[in-house]
Enzyme design. Structure first.
Site, PDB file in Angstrom:
ATOM      1  N   GLU A 218       0.796  -1.174   0.076  1.00 26.59           N
ATOM      2  CA  GLU A 218       0.073   0.060   0.132  1.00 26.59           C
ATOM      3  C   GLU A 218       0.994   1.286   0.148  1.00 26.59           C
ATOM      4  O   GLU A 218       0.463   2.168  -0.525  1.00 26.59           O
ATOM      5  CB  GLU A 218      -0.993  -0.022   1.176  1.00 26.59           C
ATOM      6  CG  GLU A 218      -2.126  -0.962   1.027  1.00 26.59           C
ATOM      7  CD  GLU A 218      -3.098  -0.046   0.031  1.00 26.59           C
ATOM      8  OE1 GLU A 218      -4.014   0.686   0.504  1.00 26.59           O
ATOM      9  OE2 GLU A 218      -3.190  -0.514  -1.133  1.00 26.59           O
TER      10      GLU A 218
ATOM     11  N   THR B 274      -6.329   7.866  -5.085  1.00 31.18           N
ATOM     12  CA  THR B 274      -6.275   8.228  -3.904  1.00 31.18           C
ATOM     13  C   THR B 274      -5.244   9.221  -3.536  1.00 31.18           C
ATOM     14  O   THR B 274      -5.635   9.924  -2.790  1.00 31.18           O
ATOM     15  CB  THR B 274      -5.818   6.709  -3.348  1.00 31.18           C
ATOM     16  OG1 THR B 274      -6.774   5.859  -3.304  1.00 31.18           O
ATOM     17  CG2 THR B 274      -5.658   7.160  -1.660  1.00 31.18           C
TER      18      THR B 274
END
Length: 312
Positions: A132, A184
């Site tokens: 991530e 994001t």
């Protein structure tokens, strides 16, 4: 040890209301699937990706599934092992449903099983966090529920200390995803870096009540407590029609509504599938009034995280 393992990891809602970067939940009905196959040459390769229209990198060092698998090999001290990955995307990119996290969790757990499961899920979580971090930052509220299932709470990041909770059957989740992407990284640029004491008090109270609602199986309390006065207002302008869609959800009987992850998917909470269908239709109609088509899913929480779906 198996020669091949296939693992499914569910979609997630991160940043649940006031739980920015600290609370995520797994949802049924959507997710990514990764097959890990033993190979004779050391290291990780990505053999194929299905469902991404050729957009995701096949380089294992630049793909979250590849990064997670390599981290598992390193943490398990098995870097001489060769692993080939095949990724089947069931989640749209840039949707706010944890697409990169689901791939990472599925790949990491499949690789761990291929090695004979030398690592615990908590150790595998560290590998998923590395993945991530490579694409969107060091936060666990997406990969955590994708790996563990249920509700996932990050108490602290340094040191990493997490809590998991089962999601109540009484909680029905409505997901409406407009047909456009919101990266994001872009959504994180508008998050305020300083907040007022009043904002802190409101969000702290709501987060505490939200977790209490999950523990008690009280869907109405969960819905009331999903109110976020810090991040949601700063991101609302990134989602055309957001205000109208949220208002439509609440008017149709939703207990609460907010942005899933970084968006643009919106989620709403209720307590019956029938009411969920009504809420979903109202939300889609509101998006349509702004010229935006969307997809909807009425579902429940998923209390099983990354799991084997095929082990020849």
């Amino acid at each position: 040890m198996p020669e091949r393992v296939t693992v499914f990891a569910p979609a997630t809602i991160a940043n649940v209301g006031p739980g920015f970067d600290v609370l995520g939940i797994a949802v049924q009905g959507l997710g990514d699937t990764v097959t890990a196959t033993r190979r004779t040459t050391p290291g990780v390769v990505i053999e194929a990706i299905e469902g991404d229209n050729g957009r995701l990198p096949r380089d294992a060092h630049r793909n979250t599934a590849g990064v997670a698998a390599q981290a598992v090999l390193r943490l398990a001290q098995r870097e001489a092992t060769g692993v080939a990955l095949t990724i089947r995307k069931g989640l749209p990119l840039g949707s706010g449903l944890g697409s990169s996290a689901a791939s990472a969790a599925a790949a990491a757990w499949a690789t761990n099983l291929l090695l004979g499961e030398p690592l615990s899920r908590h150790e595998v979580l560290l590998a998923c966090l590395e993945a991530e971090a490579a694409v969107s930052g060091w936060h666990a509220d997406n990969v955590g529920p994708a790996l563990f299932g249920g509700a996932f709470i990050v108490r602290t990041y340094e040191p990493l200390d997490v809590v998991t909770l089962p999601l109540p059957d009484s909680l029905v989740i409505v997901l409406v995803t407009p047909d456009y992407e919101l990266p994001t990284a872009e959504a994180r640029t508008v998050v305020p870096q300083t907040i007022s004491l009043a904002q802190h008090i409101v969000n702290s109270g709501n987060l505490a009540a939200l977790i209490a609602g999950l523990c008690r199986g009280d869907a109405t309390l969960v819905g009331r407590a999903v109110n976020d006065v810090i991040v949601e207002p700063s991101r609302a302008h990134l989602i055309p029609g957001f205000g109208a869609v949220k208002a439509a959800a609440l008017a149709a009987g939703a207990f609460g509504c907010s942005i899933s992850g970084a968006g643009p998917t919106l989620f709403a909470f209720t307590d019956t599938i029938q009411q969920g269908a009504t809420i979903a239709a109202a939300m889609q109609a509101a998006f349509a009034e702004h010229g935006i088509s969307s997809r909807a899913l009425v579902t429940n929480g998923c209390n099983e995280g990354a799991c084997v779906v095929e082990r020849p």
